[in-house]
Write a protein that holds these residues in place. Structure first.
Motif, PDB file in Angstrom:
ATOM      1  N   ASP A  83       0.609  -0.773   0.221  1.00 32.18           N
ATOM      2  CA  ASP A  83      -0.157  -0.182  -0.103  1.00 32.18           C
ATOM      3  C   ASP A  83       0.617   1.176  -0.292  1.00 32.18           C
ATOM      4  O   ASP A  83       0.507   2.472   0.506  1.00 32.18           O
ATOM      5  N   LEU A  90      -1.363   4.207   1.405  1.00 33.59           N
ATOM      6  CA  LEU A  90      -3.262   4.731   0.819  1.00 33.59           C
ATOM      7  C   LEU A  90      -3.441   3.809   2.008  1.00 33.59           C
ATOM      8  O   LEU A  90      -3.323   1.956   0.810  1.00 33.59           O
ATOM      9  N   LYS A  91      -4.834   3.423   2.494  1.00 31.49           N
ATOM     10  CA  LYS A  91      -4.864   2.380   2.804  1.00 31.49           C
ATOM     11  C   LYS A  91      -6.290   2.705   3.491  1.00 31.49           C
ATOM     12  O   LYS A  91      -6.685   3.447   5.122  1.00 31.49           O
ATOM     13  N   SER A  92      -7.676   2.024   3.272  1.00 30.42           N
ATOM     14  CA  SER A  92      -8.173   1.794   4.269  1.00 30.42           C
ATOM     15  C   SER A  92      -9.210   0.707   5.024  1.00 30.42           C
ATOM     16  O   SER A  92      -9.053  -0.315   4.502  1.00 30.42           O
ATOM     17  N   VAL A  93      -9.132   0.470   6.547  1.00 30.74           N
ATOM     18  CA  VAL A  93      -9.760  -0.319   7.070  1.00 30.74           C
ATOM     19  C   VAL A  93     -10.489   0.263   7.874  1.00 30.74           C
ATOM     20  O   VAL A  93     -11.249   1.284   7.701  1.00 30.74           O
ATOM     21  N   ALA A  99      -6.903   1.381  12.627  1.00 29.88           N
ATOM     22  CA  ALA A  99      -6.292   2.104  11.670  1.00 29.88           C
ATOM     23  C   ALA A  99      -5.371   2.148  12.834  1.00 29.88           C
ATOM     24  O   ALA A  99      -3.579   2.737  12.424  1.00 29.88           O
ATOM     25  N   SER A 122      -5.827  10.947   7.878  1.00 34.36           N
ATOM     26  CA  SER A 122      -7.016  10.203   8.244  1.00 34.36           C
ATOM     27  C   SER A 122      -8.343  11.212   8.780  1.00 34.36           C
ATOM     28  O   SER A 122      -8.169  12.316   8.693  1.00 34.36           O
ATOM     29  N   ASN A 123      -9.657  10.526   7.505  1.00 31.49           N
ATOM     30  CA  ASN A 123     -11.017  11.776   7.639  1.00 31.49           C
ATOM     31  C   ASN A 123     -11.274  10.876   8.769  1.00 31.49           C
ATOM     32  O   ASN A 123     -12.765  11.052   9.209  1.00 31.49           O
ATOM     33  N   SER A 124     -10.125  10.605   9.999  1.00 28.62           N
ATOM     34  CA  SER A 124     -11.690   9.831  11.160  1.00 28.62           C
ATOM     35  C   SER A 124      -9.965  10.822  12.864  1.00 28.62           C
ATOM     36  O   SER A 124      -9.725  10.902  12.897  1.00 28.62           O
ATOM     37  N   CYS A 160      -8.883  12.205  -0.223  1.00 28.70           N
ATOM     38  CA  CYS A 160      -9.439  11.735   1.329  1.00 28.70           C
ATOM     39  C   CYS A 160     -10.313  12.618   2.552  1.00 28.70           C
ATOM     40  O   CYS A 160     -10.313  13.868   2.141  1.00 28.70           O
TER      41      CYS A 160
END
Length: 160
Positions: A83, A90-93, A99, A122-124, A160
């Protein structure tokens, strides 16, 4: 979660074996004076900007993942191997907890080999709260993640 960094950060950690130092020989004149005697220098680490630098950095990341998977886990190894492209990852979990775990194990894996992953985003907000500000992408490291809204970022051309 995305990781952004510099190929330079990683390549500078890769030492040139003694038998290959002559391949990175360069000439220099003291104080730039062309009338002075030429001095020969040899690089002891791979240089940033060489045609081979990106591929050497990726090879080094792959080797780091292979050599450390048993200690830091297969998720971190898979992230590092699959990734990361040049100097972005870039990685989605599914969850923030996953994450955070992936960030921590991936950072530890690379640190074990003398390199660092940094410039995370992150978007979190929960994930960002778990990352020290100096490890975040510059555009978000001064945000108050509990109050401010998150900006839209791009990595590898993906918003993102």
């Amino acid at each position: 979660m995305a990781e952004k960094g510099s190929v330079k950060d990683f390549v500078e950690k890769v030492h040139v074996s003694p038998e290959h130092k002559d391949l990175l020989l360069f000439l220099w004149w003291k104080n730039g004076d062309l009338d002075k005697e030429v001095i020969e220098y040899r690089m002891t680490v791979l240089l940033f900007g060489a045609t081979s630098s990106p591929s050497v950095a990726i090879f080094t990341l792959m080797k780091t993942a292979d050599d450390n998977e048993h200690e830091f886990g297969s998720d971190a190894a898979k992230f590092v191997k699959n990734d990361i492209y040049v100097d972005d990852g870039l990685k989605s979990v599914p969850t923030a907890a996953e994450a955070i775990q992936l960030i921590n194990s991936s950072k530890a894996m690379c640190m074990n080999e003398g390199s660092k992953l940094h410039k995370f985003l992150s978007n979190s907000k929960e994930v960002l709260a778990a990352i020290s500000p100096e490890k975040m992408v510059g555009s978000i490291n001064s945000l108050n993640v509990s109050k401010d809204s998150l900006p839209i970022e791009r990595t590898l051309g993906v918003v993102c």
